[in-house]
Design a protein around this motif. Structure first.
Motif: not given
Length: 796
Positions: A311-322, A406-412
């Motif tokens: 999920l991190l490799r493929d930038d699956k933002v919605d799945d990571l949020s879930r 990129k990864f700070m956006a993931y964290v936020n």
């Protein structure tokens, strides 16, 4: 008997009369026909009973107050009056205790003969519907009979501390009906819940009414609901989702599994909202989360093609949020997610470092090949090589910034600023941000990147807003660098060059980044840099005063245009200061300025740093005159040829009073580089002590104004040496501070406290701390304990 008479009423007589009213009430509840009063009788009854009517609430479920009054007729008032009389008669005719017992017996008889038979003959959902009906009727019966016997509640029950009439009525239902059927009712309800989980439509209102019985039967306590229903329901829930999860984990991808899990949790919350008691929500969701997530957490997160790494490799933002939403609800569920996040960020950053190393190696190889085959640029030097590699380093820093964004956006966004993920991001960046690239430390790379943004003509062509944003991001990266003091020294060196040689593109940006650095690292970190910027402002004011002095003092004319920048020694990097033998023209300039400065202050000493000076001189060549922009050293060397046509290496070194290294650099720049202002014999590409130099009168160039640079000195070694020296002082100061406050301290604790104190600026090496402790012992700041060599004492 009339209503005003107070004849003694026997127990049997009175109870027979009351039994008729109770029977009428039972018939009403059972839906059997009962004769109603005429309108005249009803009006008389209503008027008499109005006072009582005000005291009681209208029964809204199943039976209307007025309908009950009509059906019961005169019995309603006469029963109330009869009970009052029977309870207020003088002993032995006070029948309060007997009426209290008869009240309970009337419920027991009704339940045994009517309610239980009707429930026993029904099963499953039909039994539930009948139970709801019977419970509703029973509550109505309790309400009315407790009003019939209201006098008992008010006086007899209160005096004897007996259970209230309402409680007695409900207890009868609990002991006779609930205790017998609660197990069957529980199983029927759980069966319906499972049917709904499988997608079938059920009567939610029915379940709500049934489960309300479990709550109400506890009369203010949740024990019956929790023990007789909830415990079994939770056990069934766990078993149900355990079966589901064991199949899903094999068949579904991680995103599909999480979608199903989230939907299940949503539906369970919906069940609580519609029919389960609100107190069940947390327990129910905990069971579902345990079976769907906790049990399979590792297997789910590490699924080969769809787990957290993927999920991190493929930038699956919605799945990571879930994933965050789901795993944040289970105990320590986020820790493995944060660990995988840290691993992924570390791998991405380490790959960037490897990529930058490879690019630098290729750039070095290309540089070497170019040097060998090019006829036009055979004189590539170390500075040109550094420019080739430096471009790759700038690209590396830019990519690190993009990676951080990129990864700070993931964290936020995906991980909602959770501290675990901030910590994981920090630790990951600390791993690769402190790795060097092509021999350059991250501290140097960041300082060079800032210099490239802030100086005129840098490769980063950005708008003012983009520059501010980029500087903000660079300062954030600095937080991950362990050698912040090394960054400060590199940055200060480059800031000095920008300020002194007018290379700074914008003063506001210079002050802005200093403000950001101050907020990040503290005032001590930027104090010298802020002093440098302030010095330049004061220097401009000082130059204006000097020009005013010259205009008012005709005898003080230096003969040439002179600009002097006066700096404060403590703020600026240290520079080599030689007693350069200046040409006569320059000597006069120095004397004039010294006289001016003595009019300003007599308490400060001027030390001239000629290595930082620049001169504009006119070179008169055969074809044309060309203005040459050179350093003070180069200018001094060229002016020697006004008095001599031919000079040897040794003569130039003696007349200028410079070191070998400096003479080699300046003569190489004038005779071997792009602009050959001097010719040399022999005509080689290197400078040697036996060379002889002449002014190249045939030199020409298409430009009328050219700049002849000196090959830049690689200051990296000196910066590192200066920082190491400062670190020794910092370690000494830290040890003394600690020991001064503690007086006596063990070796390990002293080292730990020293590392903690200095950690904001750099990570001191334990061996270096040990060495400084030994040095402080020899200088009598500390001493070892005679009995314990690992214990130190402070010597005041």
């Amino acid at each position: 008997m009339t209503m005003n008479q107070r004849n003694t009423i026997d127990l049997e007589q009175g109870w027979d009369f009351m039994q008729k009213g109770i029977t009428k009430l039972k018939n009403i509840l059972e839906g059997l026909p009962e004769p109603q009063f005429s309108s005249e009788d009803y009006m008389m009854l209503y008027t008499y009973y109005s006072a009582l009517y005000i005291l009681i609430r209208i029964v809204e479920i199943c039976i209307n107050f007025y309908a009950v009054v009509k059906c019961l007729g005169a019995h309603l008032i006469l029963i109330y009056r009869t009970i009052y009389n029977m309870c207020t008669q003088k002993p032995p005719h006070d029948y309060s205790q007997q009426l209290y017992d008869k009240y309970r017996e009337s419920f027991e008889e009704y339940i045994t003969t009517t309610v239980l038979p009707s429930l026993r003959e029904k099963h499953d959902e039909f039994m539930l519907r009948e139970l709801v009906k019977r419970w509703s009727n029973h509550k109505i019966m309790v309400r009315w009979l407790s009003r019939f016997f209201h006098y008992l509640d008010r006086y007899f029950v209160a005096r004897r501390s007996l259970p209230a009439l309402k409680e007695v009525g409900l207890t009868c239902f609990r002991d006779l009906v609930y205790m017998e059927l609660s197990g069957k009712v529980r199983d029927a309800v759980i069966s319906l819940i499972d049917q709904e989980r499988e997608g079938e439509q059920i009567d939610r209102a029915l379940l709500k009414n049934v489960l309300d019985i479990f709550v109400e039967i506890g009369m203010g306590q949740m024990d019956y609901y929790e023990n007789d229903f909830e415990a079994a329901m939770l056990k069934d829930t766990a078993a149900y989702y355990s079966r589901k999860a064991s199949n899903w984990i094999l068949d579904d991808s991680c995103p599909d599994y999480m979608l199903k899990a989230e939907e299940c949790l949503k539906r369970e919350k919906d069940r609580v909202a519609h029919y389960l008691h609100s107190s069940s929500e947390s327990k129910l969701l905990e069971k579902v989360q345990h079976e769907l997530l906790s049990v399979y957490a590792t297997q789910l997160l590490e699924k080969e093609h769809s787990g957290c790494h993927a999920l991190l490799r493929d930038d699956k933002v919605d799945d990571l949020s879930r994933m965050y939403r789901l795993f944040s609800k289970i105990p320590r569920g986020l820790e493995p997610v944060a660990h995988i996040f840290k691993q992924h960020v570390t791998a991405e950053g380490t790959a960037l470092v490897k990529q930058a190393e490879d690019a630098a190696s290729i750039a070095t190889l290309i540089w070497k090949i170019t040097c060998r085959v090019s006829l036009m640029h055979i004189l590539y030097d170390a500075a040109e090589k550094r420019d080739v590699i430096g471009l790759q380093e700038q690209v590396f820093v830019r990519k690190v910034i993009e990676l951080h964004d990129k990864f700070m956006a993931y964290v936020n966004d995906c991980f909602l600023n959770h501290t675990l993920f901030h910590k994981a991001l920090k630790e990951a960046f600390e791993v690769f941000c402190n790795k060097g690239v092509a021999g350059s430390s991250s501290a140097e790379l960041l300082a060079t990147f800032c210099d490239n943004i802030l100086k005129k003509g840098g490769s980063e062509k950005l708008s003012d807003e983009a520059i501010e944003e980029t500087l903000e991001k660079v300062v954030k990266l600095l937080a991950y660098i362990s050698d912040k003091d090394l960054f400060a020294e590199f940055y200060r060196k480059k800031l000095a060059r920008r300020l002194l040689f007018d290379k700074s593109a914008n003063d506001e940006h210079e002050r802005s980044i200093l403000t950001k650095l101050k907020q990040q690292c503290g005032g001590q970190f930027t104090s010298k840099m802020e002093g440098m910027v302030t010095d330049l402002t004061l220097a401009r004011e000082n130059q204006a005063s000097f020009e005013e002095y010259l205009s008012n003092s005709p005898n003080a004319n230096p003969g040439i245009d002179l600009t002097v920048t006066v700096l404060t020694t403590g703020f600026w990097p240290s520079y080599k200061s030689f007693d350069l033998n200046l040409p006569a023209e320059m000597v006069k300039c120095v004397e004039v300025f010294r006289e001016f400065y003595q009019t300003k202050t007599k308490h400060r000493k001027l030390t001239w740093i000629y290595s930082l000076g620049t001169c504009n001189i006119n070179g008169k060549f055969e074809q044309k005159t060309i203005e040459l922009i050179v350093t003070t050293y180069q200018a001094a060397a060229l002016l020697l040829f006004n008095a001599s046509d031919r000079l040897s290496y040794q003569e130039i070194m003696t007349q200028l009073n410079l070191s070998d290294d400096d003479v080699v650099r300046l003569l190489h720049s004038l005779s071997c580089a792009k602009y050959k202002i001097l010719t040399k014999e022999p005509s080689t590409k290197t400078i040697s002590p036996t060379d002889v130099f002449e002014f190249n009168s045939k030199f020409t160039d298409k430009m009328r104004r050219i700049k002849i640079p000196l090959p830049p000195v690689d200051e990296k070694k000196k910066v590192i040496e200066d920082v190491d020296k400062d670190r020794r002082y910092a370690i000494d100061a830290s040890i003394v501070r600690i020991m001064k406050s503690r007086k006596v301290l063990g070796y390990q604790q002293l080292v730990m406290e020293c590392v903690e104190q200095l950690g904001r600026m750099f990570k001191p090496d334990v061996k270096a701390i040990k060495k400084r402790i030994e040095d402080l012992i020899t200088r009598d700041y500390l001493e070892r304990d005679k009995d314990n060599p690992n214990l130190f004492k402070y010597l005041a």
